[in-house]
Design an enzyme around this catalytic site. Structure first.
Site, mmCIF file in Angstrom:
data_model
loop_
_atom_site.group_PDB
_atom_site.id
_atom_site.type_symbol
_atom_site.label_atom_id
_atom_site.label_comp_id
_atom_site.label_asym_id
_atom_site.label_seq_id
_atom_site.Cartn_x
_atom_site.Cartn_y
_atom_site.Cartn_z
ATOM 1 N N ASP A 10 -29.645 -21.480 -44.160
ATOM 2 C CA ASP A 10 -30.295 -20.166 -44.041
ATOM 3 C C ASP A 10 -30.779 -19.797 -45.440
ATOM 4 O O ASP A 10 -30.446 -20.468 -46.428
ATOM 5 C CB ASP A 10 -29.292 -19.121 -43.532
ATOM 6 C CG ASP A 10 -29.915 -17.738 -43.418
ATOM 7 O OD1 ASP A 10 -31.048 -17.631 -42.921
ATOM 8 O OD2 ASP A 10 -29.291 -16.749 -43.854
ATOM 9 N N SER A 11 -31.490 -18.678 -45.530
ATOM 10 C CA SER A 11 -31.926 -18.205 -46.839
ATOM 11 C C SER A 11 -30.740 -17.666 -47.656
ATOM 12 O O SER A 11 -30.825 -17.591 -48.874
ATOM 13 C CB SER A 11 -32.972 -17.109 -46.672
ATOM 14 O OG SER A 11 -32.417 -16.027 -45.957
ATOM 15 N N CYS A 73 -31.417 -19.724 -39.254
ATOM 16 C CA CYS A 73 -32.373 -18.756 -39.774
ATOM 17 C C CYS A 73 -33.455 -18.594 -38.715
ATOM 18 O O CYS A 73 -34.126 -19.576 -38.346
ATOM 19 C CB CYS A 73 -32.965 -19.302 -41.077
ATOM 20 S SG CYS A 73 -34.302 -18.279 -41.720
ATOM 21 N N GLU A 157 -26.848 -8.673 -47.501
ATOM 22 C CA GLU A 157 -26.508 -9.457 -48.700
ATOM 23 C C GLU A 157 -25.631 -8.629 -49.650
ATOM 24 O O GLU A 157 -24.764 -9.153 -50.332
ATOM 25 C CB GLU A 157 -27.774 -9.904 -49.443
ATOM 26 C CG GLU A 157 -28.576 -10.977 -48.743
ATOM 27 C CD GLU A 157 -27.961 -12.379 -48.822
ATOM 28 O OE1 GLU A 157 -27.300 -12.683 -49.817
ATOM 29 O OE2 GLU A 157 -28.145 -13.152 -47.861
ATOM 30 N N CYS A 189 -32.269 -12.082 -36.323
ATOM 31 C CA CYS A 189 -32.136 -12.511 -37.718
ATOM 32 C C CYS A 189 -30.648 -12.704 -37.919
ATOM 33 O O CYS A 189 -29.846 -11.842 -37.535
ATOM 34 C CB CYS A 189 -32.675 -11.441 -38.661
ATOM 35 S SG CYS A 189 -32.275 -11.760 -40.409
ATOM 36 N N HIS A 191 -28.846 -12.492 -40.385
ATOM 37 C CA HIS A 191 -28.184 -11.516 -41.264
ATOM 38 C C HIS A 191 -27.682 -10.298 -40.474
ATOM 39 O O HIS A 191 -26.749 -9.626 -40.902
ATOM 40 C CB HIS A 191 -29.148 -11.001 -42.340
ATOM 41 C CG HIS A 191 -29.305 -11.919 -43.521
ATOM 42 N ND1 HIS A 191 -29.983 -13.105 -43.457
ATOM 43 C CD2 HIS A 191 -28.881 -11.786 -44.812
ATOM 44 C CE1 HIS A 191 -29.966 -13.687 -44.648
ATOM 45 N NE2 HIS A 191 -29.309 -12.899 -45.489
#
Ligand code: DGL
Length: 286
Positions: A10-11, A73, A157, A189, A191
């Site tokens: 993932d990012s 992702c 994050e 997403c 996240h």
């Protein structure tokens, strides 16, 4: 399939929400995780850039001899899954969109589904297309509405799971979807499950949140099961041996912060996150 690890990328921290599901569904498997924290976020970048990142991320995981790649992702799954599949040369690749769309169609009772994701995922229309296909297959008419929620990524994050700023931003992003009367909301997403409590509070208890990682982890378990059973007539592939499970965490920047937030989110210790660097050569576009 044996003891080789499963590669997950993932990012950034988002893919950890998928890892959490994998720990539950396939606890005997080793995982090599890559979080591309130096180049995060992906969701605001152009499709060309995300496709390049996807190729480089895949190369890193293949260098770790993975037996399967989980594209944890949605942005990459929506815009570059074909690139990952092309590079993976036959090893299974699991993306987020298909399994999650199928789960949402199964879940909805009133046929009204909301989709939230990054700007790139929403602009791609990938979820709408997958839901259309699934709802035709299941003969269950569905209507969709979508909203991009880019600020959710830095909030996750930062670990701002229970913060007034997150509440206010969630209200701003989600009120339009709430007014449509959806009963199912795709967290498109990886996240976003980090913020699922705030999202659930904002949407109300009548809305079911569908987590893309959970749906994909079920598919991973099914693929491994099939591999373990072996092709018809062939001898079954050996199961990974107990006690051989060894996870690795790789990030492209600030490993310490990743470790702290990752461990807080997973509620368990992670192996030391290792810093990896992409050695690229700049070329000037003419
Ligand atoms: N977690 C990723 C996704 O599922 C990417 C978020 C980002 O980097 O913008 O789309």
């Amino acid at each position: 399939m044996t003891d080789q690890p499963i590669g997950v990328f993932d990012s950034g921290i988002g893919g950890m929400t998928v890892v959490k599901e994998l720990f539950d569904t396939v606890p005997g498997e080793s995982i090599v995780y890559f979080g591309d924290t130096a180049r995060l976020p992906y969701g605001t970048k152009s499709v060309e850039t995300v496709r390049r990142y996807a190729r480089e991320d895949t190369e890193l995981l293949l260098a770790h001899d993975v037996k399967m790649i989980v594209v944890a992702c949605n942005t990459v799954s929506a815009t570059a899954l074909d690139e990952v599949e092309r590079m993976a040369r036959g090893i299974p690749v699991v993306g987020m969109i298909g399994p999650c769309a199928a789960e949402a169609v199964k879940t909805t009772k009133n046929g009204k589904i909301g989709i939230i994701g990054t700007e790139a995922t929403i602009a791609s229309g990938a979820y709408e297309a997958a839901i259309r296909e699934e709802s035709e297959r299941a003969a269950k008419p569905c209507t969709t509405w979508s909203a991009a929620c880019p600020l959710f990524v830095p909030l996750a994050e930062e670990g701002w799971t229970d913060h007034l700023a997150t509440e206010l931003i969630a209200e701003e992003y989600l009120k339009g979807l709430r007014e449509k009367g959806i009963d199912t909301l795709i967290l498109g997403c990886t996240h976003y499950p980090v913020l699922s409590e705030v999202i659930q509070r904002t949407m109300g208890t009548r809305v079911t949140l569908v987590n893309s990682g959970a749906a994909a982890a079920k598919l991973v378990a099914e693929i491994l099961e099939r591999e373990h059973e072996g092709e018809e007539g062939a001898s079954p592939a050996p199961l990974p041996q107990e006690g051989r499970v060894q996870h690795k965490v790789l990030v492209s920047d600030v490993p310490r912060k990743f470790q702290t937030i990752g461990e807080r989110f997973l509620g368990r210790k992670l192996p030391d996150a290792k810093h990896v660097v992409w050695k690229e050569a700049w070329t000037v576009e003419r």
